[in-house]
Design a protein around this motif. Structure first.
Motif, mmCIF file in Angstrom:
data_model
loop_
_atom_site.group_PDB
_atom_site.id
_atom_site.type_symbol
_atom_site.label_atom_id
_atom_site.label_comp_id
_atom_site.label_asym_id
_atom_site.label_seq_id
_atom_site.Cartn_x
_atom_site.Cartn_y
_atom_site.Cartn_z
ATOM 1 N N PHE A 138 0.832 -1.207 0.000
ATOM 2 C CA PHE A 138 0.000 0.000 0.000
ATOM 3 C C PHE A 138 0.868 1.258 0.000
ATOM 4 C CE2 PHE A 138 -2.164 3.482 2.064
ATOM 5 C CZ PHE A 138 -3.400 3.489 1.452
ATOM 6 N N TYR A 139 1.863 1.275 0.891
ATOM 7 C CA TYR A 139 2.710 2.473 0.959
ATOM 8 C C TYR A 139 3.587 2.620 -0.280
ATOM 9 C CZ TYR A 139 1.163 3.437 5.679
ATOM 10 O OH TYR A 139 0.397 3.748 6.759
ATOM 11 N N PHE A 140 3.959 1.497 -0.855
ATOM 12 C CA PHE A 140 4.727 1.552 -2.110
ATOM 13 C C PHE A 140 3.876 2.222 -3.203
ATOM 14 C CE2 PHE A 140 6.234 -0.502 -6.115
ATOM 15 C CZ PHE A 140 7.528 -0.012 -6.097
ATOM 16 N N ILE A 141 2.617 1.816 -3.293
ATOM 17 C CA ILE A 141 1.727 2.403 -4.299
ATOM 18 C C ILE A 141 1.487 3.885 -4.010
ATOM 19 C CG2 ILE A 141 -0.624 2.370 -5.222
ATOM 20 C CD1 ILE A 141 -0.627 -0.676 -4.760
ATOM 21 N N LEU A 142 1.277 4.201 -2.726
ATOM 22 C CA LEU A 142 1.053 5.607 -2.355
ATOM 23 C C LEU A 142 2.271 6.467 -2.723
ATOM 24 C CD1 LEU A 142 -0.616 7.832 -1.006
ATOM 25 C CD2 LEU A 142 0.318 7.109 1.198
ATOM 26 N N ALA A 143 3.470 5.923 -2.433
ATOM 27 C CA ALA A 143 4.695 6.658 -2.767
ATOM 28 C C ALA A 143 4.790 6.876 -4.276
ATOM 29 C CB ALA A 143 5.918 5.903 -2.262
ATOM 30 N N MET A 144 4.444 5.850 -5.037
ATOM 31 C CA MET A 144 4.487 5.969 -6.498
ATOM 32 C C MET A 144 3.518 7.050 -6.984
ATOM 33 S SD MET A 144 6.626 4.165 -8.089
ATOM 34 C CE MET A 144 7.913 3.129 -7.466
ATOM 35 N N MET A 145 2.319 7.071 -6.383
ATOM 36 C CA MET A 145 1.348 8.069 -6.817
ATOM 37 C C MET A 145 1.848 9.488 -6.541
ATOM 38 S SD MET A 145 -2.329 9.318 -5.717
ATOM 39 C CE MET A 145 -1.415 10.547 -4.851
ATOM 40 N N VAL A 146 2.416 9.680 -5.353
ATOM 41 C CA VAL A 146 2.931 11.008 -5.008
ATOM 42 C C VAL A 146 4.081 11.379 -5.951
ATOM 43 C CG1 VAL A 146 4.106 12.347 -3.226
ATOM 44 C CG2 VAL A 146 2.177 10.873 -2.607
ATOM 45 N N LEU A 147 4.953 10.405 -6.240
ATOM 46 C CA LEU A 147 6.073 10.672 -7.151
ATOM 47 C C LEU A 147 5.587 11.047 -8.544
ATOM 48 C CD1 LEU A 147 8.749 7.945 -6.284
ATOM 49 C CD2 LEU A 147 8.931 10.429 -6.013
ATOM 50 N N VAL A 148 4.583 10.316 -9.033
ATOM 51 C CA VAL A 148 4.055 10.622 -10.370
ATOM 52 C C VAL A 148 3.452 12.022 -10.381
ATOM 53 C CG1 VAL A 148 2.252 10.033 -12.044
ATOM 54 C CG2 VAL A 148 3.701 8.241 -11.087
ATOM 55 N N TYR A 149 2.734 12.360 -9.308
ATOM 56 C CA TYR A 149 2.149 13.701 -9.219
ATOM 57 C C TYR A 149 3.242 14.770 -9.271
ATOM 58 C CZ TYR A 149 -0.170 17.822 -7.439
ATOM 59 O OH TYR A 149 -0.636 19.100 -7.305
ATOM 60 N N LEU A 150 4.273 14.589 -8.428
ATOM 61 C CA LEU A 150 5.338 15.589 -8.376
ATOM 62 C C LEU A 150 6.081 15.673 -9.706
ATOM 63 C CD1 LEU A 150 6.786 14.834 -4.819
ATOM 64 C CD2 LEU A 150 5.350 16.762 -5.514
ATOM 65 N N PHE A 151 6.300 14.504 -10.307
ATOM 66 C CA PHE A 151 7.000 14.456 -11.595
ATOM 67 C C PHE A 151 6.216 15.239 -12.657
ATOM 68 C CE2 PHE A 151 7.198 12.215 -15.738
ATOM 69 C CZ PHE A 151 8.508 12.498 -16.068
ATOM 70 N N LEU A 152 4.908 14.968 -12.759
ATOM 71 C CA LEU A 152 4.110 15.634 -13.785
ATOM 72 C C LEU A 152 3.946 17.131 -13.491
ATOM 73 C CD1 LEU A 152 1.367 12.965 -14.581
ATOM 74 C CD2 LEU A 152 3.267 13.700 -16.032
#
Lengths: 258, 322
Positions: B164-178
Motif C-alpha cells: 500500500f505504501y509503495f503504491i502511495l509513494a508511487m502516486m505522489v512521485l508521479v504527481y510531483l514528476f508531472l
C-alpha cells in the motif's frame, strides 16, 4: 526609396502557382522582398492574397514555382522549418494563446529558438534569456505597459501588437503580416503604422492590407493582385498612376482617396 | 490558482490516505490501493487529454501491456526482482506507446479517438486470442516481485501494508514528476499545442516530436499503473485492455476536471467510490453512475477540481461563472 530596392534580397518567390482542384487561386506570382522594405500585397477579396502569403509561410505547398530565402531554396520546407530559418508570420484572425499572459505568449515564442525538449526538470519561467528576449520584443512591439496582463483581455489592437511581438521573438528576418490593421480604430492603426516603420529598419516586411491610407503611408513597394494573377508591381507612385490598377481594383476615381 | 495556497489540502489528503492501513482491514487497504493505482492511470491520461489536447480512447492498452508483462516476465515458482520487472514493464508500455504514437499522432480530432481505440482493440485481441495471454481467463501472478537488493529487502510487496505504501509513494512521485514537467519548457509547449497547435508550428515548433514525447510518457506512466495493478491483485485479464477501461479512465479525468493533476486523482477516487456505493445499492449501478457523470458535465464544467474555486467565489460573493 530607390536605394532601398538595391538592398539585400531576403525573400524571392518565382512563378508561384496554386490550384485547388480546377480553381487556380494563384497563377504565376512572383514577389521580391528586400531588407529595409515594406512590400504590400494589395487586391480585392478573393484576389488570392492569403493563398500567396500561405505559400510563403509554408502553410500551403505551392503547385508550381520556387521560393528562396537568402539564397536558400525553401520551397519544400514546412511552416515550422521556415520559422526556424527566419520567416515569421501573423494571421488574419488574431491567433494568440488567450489564457497565457502577454509575457508567456512571447516567452513561448522565444523558447522556440532553443528547443531542448529533453530538459523536463528545468523551470520554463526561470530561463532568463527567454524572459529578457520576450520583454525586449514586447517593448519593441509597443506593448510594454501590458507585460503581465492576461492576453485574452487585451483590446483587439493590442492583441495584434502581441502577435507582432511573438513573431519578433522568433528572430524573424522576414515578417509576413496578414492584415495587421484589420478591425483597428484610427488611433490604434496609426500606432501600428509607427511600429511597422520602426521594424522595417532591420527586417523585410510583407504586408497584406486593405486599409488604403495605411498602405500608401508605409509601402515601399506594392504588388496588386486580381483574380489570382499579378496585375502590377512597383513603388506607390507607379501604382497610384496605373490605369489598370484603378480600373481593376480601385474602381471609380472618387473612391480612390489617398 | 496559487500552487502554495492549495498545497495544504493536498498534504492533508495524502496524510489521511496514509492512515488507511491503520484500520487493519484488508478490504479497505486493497480498495484504496486500487484507487491510488487508478489515480496514477488517470494522471497519465490527463497529460494527454487535459494538457496536450489529445483525447486518447485507447489508454487501457498501456495499462494492460505492463500488467501482462509482469505476469509473463515472472518465473512460475519464484519471485522476479522488482528492480528488473518494474522498469521492463514500464519500458514495454512506453515502447508500445512510442510505436503506436508514430501512427496515431498523424491524425486529429475524431480520427485520433478512433485510431487510438483501434490500436487498443488490437492489443486486447493479442492477449485475448493468442496463446501468449492465456485467453479470456487471463493469467495469475503466482509470486509478487521481490524488492531484495543483494539479499537486503527494504520492503516486501507480499505484505499488504508495505505494498500500500509503495503504491502511495508511487502516486505522489508521479504527481510531483508531472507537476514539475508541466512547468518545464517541454510542458509549456504541450499546453501551447493544446491551445493552438497550428500557431505553435508557425512559431517554429516541430509539434509532432513533442506530442510523441507526451504520448510515450503517458504510455509509460499508464504502464506503471498497470504494473501496480497486477502486483496488487495477483492476476491479469484481457479486460484490463478493453475499451471499457479506456472509457472509465477517461471518465475519471472528465469527472475530476481536465488539465488538473489533483483533479485526476480526485476523479479516480470519486469514480471508484461511486462504483462501490452504487453497486451496493442496485445492480443497475451504471445507470446511477451515468446520471452523475451527465450532471457533472452539465453543472460542473471544471469537474471536481473546479469546486474549491467555486466555493471560494461563492463565499466572496463573486460571480459564479467567472
Amino acid at each position: 526609396m530607390s536605394e532601398r530596392t538595391k538592398q539585400e534580397v531576403l525573400l524571392q518567390a518565382d512563378g508561384l502557382t496554386r490550384r485547388f482542384g480546377g480553381l487556380v487561386a494563384n497563377q504565376d506570382i512572383s514577389v521580391t522582398l528586400a531588407r529595409g522594405m515594406i512590400h504590400v500585397l494589395l487586391g480585392p477579396n478573393g484576389a488570392g492574397k492569403s493563398t500567396c502569403i500561405n505559400m510563403l509561410s509554408g502553410d500551403l505547398p505551392p503547385s508550381e514555382g520556387r521560393i528562396h530565402f537568402m539564397g536558400q531554396d525553401i520551397t519544400r520546407l514546412s511552416a515550422a522549418q521556415r520559422s526556424q530559418v527566419g520567416i515569421g508570420r501573423s494571421y488574419q484572425r488574431t491567433n494568440i494563446f488567450p489564457q497565457f499572459s502577454v509575457l508567456e505568449n512571447v516567452r513561448l515564442a522565444a523558447q522556440s529558438r532553443r528547443q531542448q525538449p529533453w530538459r523536463i526538470f528545468s523551470k520554463a519561467m526561470e530561463a532568463a534569456w527567454a524572459l529578457e528576449k520576450a520583454r525586449a520584443c514586447i517593448e519593441e512591439a509597443g506593448l510594454g505597459r501590458r507585460v503581465d496582463w492576461v492576453s485574452g483581455v487585451l483590446s483587439h489592437g493590442e492583441q495584434r501588437q502581441l502577435e507582432i511581438a511573438m513573431v519578433l521573438a522568433t528572430d524573424a528576418q522576414v515578417l509576413l503580416l496578414d492584415e495587421p490593421l484589420a478591425g483597428m480604430g484610427s488611433e490604434e492603426s496609426a500606432s501600428m503604422v509607427e511600429v511597422l516603420k520602426r521594424l522595417r529598419r532591420t527586417r523585410g516586411i510583407l504586408l497584406v492590407e486593405h486599409d488604403m491610407d495605411a498602405v500608401f503611408a508605409v509601402a515601399d513597394m506594392i504588388t496588386v493582385m486580381v483574380n489570382g494573377q499579378l496585375l502590377e508591381c512597383g513603388p506607390p507612385a507607379q501604382i497610384k498612376a496605373s490605369v489598370a490598377v484603378q480600373q481593376a481594383y480601385l474602381g471609380t476615381e472618387d473612391s480612390f482617396h489617398v | 490558482m496559487n500552487a502554495h495556497a492549495s498545497l495544504l489540502p493536498k498534504l492533508i489528503a495524502v496524510a489521511i490516505i496514509a492512515c488507511v492501513p491503520l484500520s487493519g482491514e484488508s478490504f479497505y487497504i486493497e480498495i484504496v490501493g486500487k484507487v491510488l493505482v487508478m489515480a496514477i492511470f488517470a494522471m497519465s491520461l490527463d497529460l494527454l487529454v487535459g494538457f496536450t489536447g489529445l483525447v486518447s480512447f485507447g489508454h487501457a492498452a498501456y495499462f494492460g501491456i505492463a500488467a501482462y508483462a509482469v505476469a509473463l516476465l515472472s518465473p512460475q515458482y519464484d519471485a522476479a526482482s522488482l528492480w528488473v520487472v518494474l522498469p521492463a514493464a514500464v519500458a514495454l508500455s512506453a515502447l508500445a506507446a512510442f510505436v503506436i504514437g508514430l501512427f496515431v499522432l498523424r491524425t486529429k480530432g475524431i480520427y485520433f479517438i478512433m485510431v487510438t481505440l483501434a490500436f487498443a482493440q488490437m492489443a486486447y485481441f493479442i492477449f485475448h486470442d493468442t496463446p501468449l495471454g492465456g485467453g479470456s481467463d487471463g493469467m495469475y501472478l503466482n509470486n509478487k516481485p521481490s524488492a531484495a537488493i543483494f539479499g537486503w529487502e527494504p520492503f516486501e510487496l507480499t505484505n499488504e501494508v508495505h505494498l500500500f505504501y509503495f503504491i502511495l509513494a508511487m502516486m505522489v512521485l508521479v504527481y510531483l514528476f508531472l507537476a514539475r514537467l508541466l512547468q518545464s519548457p517541454f510542458g509549456r509547449v504541450l499546453v501551447g499545442i493544446k491551445s493552438n497547435e497550428h500557431r505553435m508550428q508557425s512559431l517554429g515548433y516541430f509539434t509532432f516530436r513533442y506530442k510523441l514525447g507526451a504520448f510515450t510518457l503517458a504510455g509509460a506512466l499508464g504502464g506503471l499503473a498497470g504494473f501496480l495493478y497486477a502486483v496488487l491483485f495477483g492476476f491479469v485479464t484481457p479486460e484490463l485492455l478493453s475499451w471499457h477501461e479506456s472509457g472509465n479512465v477517461l471518465l475519471m479525468v472528465i469527472l475530476g476536471g481536465m488539465g488538473n493533476l489533483a483533479g485526476a486523482v480526485a476523479g479516480a477516487f470519486a469514480f471508484e467510490a461511486m462504483r462501490e456505493i452504487f453497486a451496493d445499492i442496485t445492480k443497475y449501478w451504471q445507470l446511477l453512475m451515468g446520471s452523475v457523470i451527465v450532471a457533472v458535465v452539465l453543472f460542473l464544467p471544471g469537474g471536481l477540481a473546479g469546486v474549491p474555486g467555486r466555493i471560494k467565489r461563492a463565499l466572496q460573493g463573486g460571480r459564479p461563472n467567472e
